[in-house]
Scaffold this active site. Sequence first.
Site, short mmCIF file in Angstrom:
data_model
loop_
_atom_site.label_atom_id
_atom_site.label_comp_id
_atom_site.label_asym_id
_atom_site.label_seq_id
_atom_site.Cartn_x
_atom_site.Cartn_y
_atom_site.Cartn_z
N GLY A 73 0.83 -1.19 0.00
CA GLY A 73 0.00 0.00 0.00
C GLY A 73 0.87 1.24 0.00
N GLY A 75 0.68 5.76 0.34
CA GLY A 75 -0.10 6.97 0.60
C GLY A 75 0.81 8.16 0.71
N LYS A 95 6.27 -0.96 7.48
CA LYS A 95 5.55 0.30 7.32
C LYS A 95 6.56 1.43 7.47
CE LYS A 95 1.52 2.51 9.50
NZ LYS A 95 0.44 2.24 10.46
N ASP A 187 -7.59 5.97 18.53
CA ASP A 187 -8.01 6.07 17.13
C ASP A 187 -8.66 4.77 16.68
OD1 ASP A 187 -8.43 7.32 14.72
OD2 ASP A 187 -6.46 6.84 13.91
#
Length: 926
Positions: A73, A75, A95, A187
């Site tokens: 992924g 972003g 990540k 969150d």
Amino acid sequence: MTEGGGSRRKPGPDTSGALAIARTVPSDARLDVVASADTVLAEGAGGGGDTPSNPSQRGDVLGGRYRILAEMGRGAEGVVYRARDLKADTVVALKLLQHDEGADERLQRFRRELQMARKVTHPNVVRIYDLVELPGRFGLSMEVVDGEALDVRIAHGPLTRDEMVRLAHDLARALAAAHEAGVTHRDLKPANVLVRKRDGSAVVTDFGVSRVHADRDARVSSQPDPASPRPLELTREGAIVGTPLYMAPEQLEGHADAGPAADVYAYGAVLHEAATGTALHEADTVGELLRLRKAAPAPPLHGARPDLPAWLCDTVDRSLRRDPGERFPSGVELLAAIDPARRTPRGTHFAWVASAGAVVVAATAGALLVATHHAPPPAASAAAGAPSPAPPTTPPLTFSVANVTRITFGDACEEFPALTPDGTSVVYDGTVGRDSFLYELDLAPGSTPRQLTHVRGWDIAASVSPDGSQVAFVRFVGDQEGAWVGPLDGSAPPHLVAKGPLRPSWTTDGTAIWAGTGDPIAAYDVATGAVKRTMPAELSVKTAITQELADGSLVGVLPGHGASDYTVGGVALVRPDRPATWLLRGQVEEGLAVTPAGRHALVSRGTPNGVELLDVPLDGSPPTSLAASGVEARQGIALSRDGARVVWSSCREVPQVVSIDTRAHAVRPIPVDMARVSSLAPVADRAEIAVVSARSGRSQPWIVPLARDAVPRPIDIGNATASEIAVSHDGTRFVVSIADHGLAIGSTTGDPALRPLTTVGTDSAPAFVAGDAQVVFTRRRPDGKPQLMIVPAAGGAASDFMGAGTDGAAPSPVDDRVAYLAGTVVTEVVPMISGGRAGGLRPLSPKLASGRYAFLRFSPDGKRVVLVRGQTELLEVDAATGAIVRSFSTATNDQLGVPTYTSAGILAIRVAWQGNLWTATSQMRE
């Protein structure tokens, strides 16, 4: 990280649009990751902004540790890769975040938050492994979950009643574990909840790191302007932290002290959206959302979902109250409210019985007790000659832990903890290079370990005497191998009490240790070495770990890792003058702790999602999973006398298939992604190997192509457990040993349906003779001694092949010679060779004295035999002359196993060990 046994196939192109988050309001462009065989989801993907710098390609190695397998992924803030952690030999989600202006401050905060996040170790929380610092970037390595994000599931419609019940419990467990550890999520939202494909269980991501990289695009002030047109996607440290759509009112107001009660509000908001398919309040700005939170309280969930249980609707409604004081104070009280059976008398700690499994509706107050019982299958019990389990009479143990703390930090492994009687210190073994020594560590904060033994070799598996004055342990050092005992204070050197590899344990009176070879199980006087007691020989050398009970009975744990002397695993109860009773059958980890009242045993076993702790009642009641406790005891577990403290080892095997060049003394890893490989055989010249692996959570056979990224093919053996596999010389057939059932034969080229070959549960170590018409194997006699047998590959009666005291046959591929091991004590066997043109019977080599040997194999031309001496040395022997042609030793404490000749050379299994000791306060109710 275990990927639930899912396919290793690389995800294909996104033809369904699944890469787009269908139902979430973006928060801070953070990447929340979930990987599966078909879907990769990344929050914020396509959200605009500059793409991260320093792009990496497949095959790149970052930081000398992480090999990139695929991009998962991308972003505005960073990128997530699927990567292999070369140090831990596991697949992780890597990540990585941008290292830009203000990054140094963010990195420091990142470290602090990582320390918090790593406190939360629980099956319903995605594990965070390490902080990753690279030139221009930093980030995390974390667990990869095979499933989909909850917001994607909600996009397809509200969850069903059963899904809602499961989700409510899983999220409550996750919050309770975090809040017990002092961590507030801040969150929680559907995009941060992942639903496993395997069993529908939910796991929560990003505990403790939600505010780490929220600065860069922050636009929301601590006092939101009701007229502000800003979208609800931004957060800032010191202002609003989280995703406004799921925030409690106090968070939206920017209160810095928003704590666990705010997580409870988010819990209610997530469940409300999962039940209805729509967000609790829809708004375009933070100010508008805050007004709705205050003016329009959450509508009762029962009105929208009358099919849901009343307790669930009431829980959601209370969680969504505007005043934090009217909600559940934390996840601990929340969990206790939805499962009263798990409350403790004081109501300040939580305890549970199990996680995933059958949902049983209790008769009182509509409470739910989630439990998984694992009774031995009837076929297994019958094969072992054991009586059927007694009806459940002992209530399941409730068990919870708090204040989980890592207490050792070695590079390799610390294992087999033993608490002193007063519970103030722990004795364990730790690895330094190729050696393992005993240490004692005071459990007071800031203590440093004291080294107890100093002999080069392996000192492991400590057991402290009942009075705390002595320590027993196993020493693997040449002719010193056996159980040793010495004073804990080091006032005198230890002395050998009994030869043999069994882990020692003390008798209740402290005068003897259960140790030796296990043939039979015996208690040795620690002063004289004389045998004081014996137990029935039915378990023979199979019992690796024991503990004596007050009535003189023994509880024994057999790990059952597939070696010829540990072919069938489980937990057994052995009473004087009575047959042994199997309480649990199947592969378990090396650890055993009996509870203070003596009615339950704690053991661990592997699952597709890691290691689960089991409560095994000693009266024969069905075992129960305690996986939800978060204790993953892989190499030992210890309880204090009062049960108030638990210590366990996270030490785990990191297996790898390697190619060994004995001439160049070099090792090259083979790209085979399997877990706990315990058996290996080449499939002719097809560039494939057959293995037995616990990749799916239990040991079963697989056909594995050696090409990179090729997909292993499982061989279906139902719910049984395999230990070893052999392939015919022409590569068309295989034979596998199945615990409690015997040997079965199948095809590697066509339908792999199995046909029984033998039916004796202890049959193991199969091998095809030249011509592939017969199979040689080892059978355990009633007296516990090994015996080589032979059976036609086409089926028929098995017959004696070599007699008692013979084991591990390796037939020559070109004639009728057979190499094997002679002896009944595993530490005192002699490699032998028999038959063929040379005739007669002789030692394989005059240079090989009796000792510990295993895994004999002939070369394809029949001229050499390869075998393992000890656990770290590989030898090649000339089959005609007995000369040792070459030898190879591991550079560290890595173990070698199952060396096998192929057309490319020698393949073997290399096992490294990594892990530490952990301690926690515990509460239990027996």
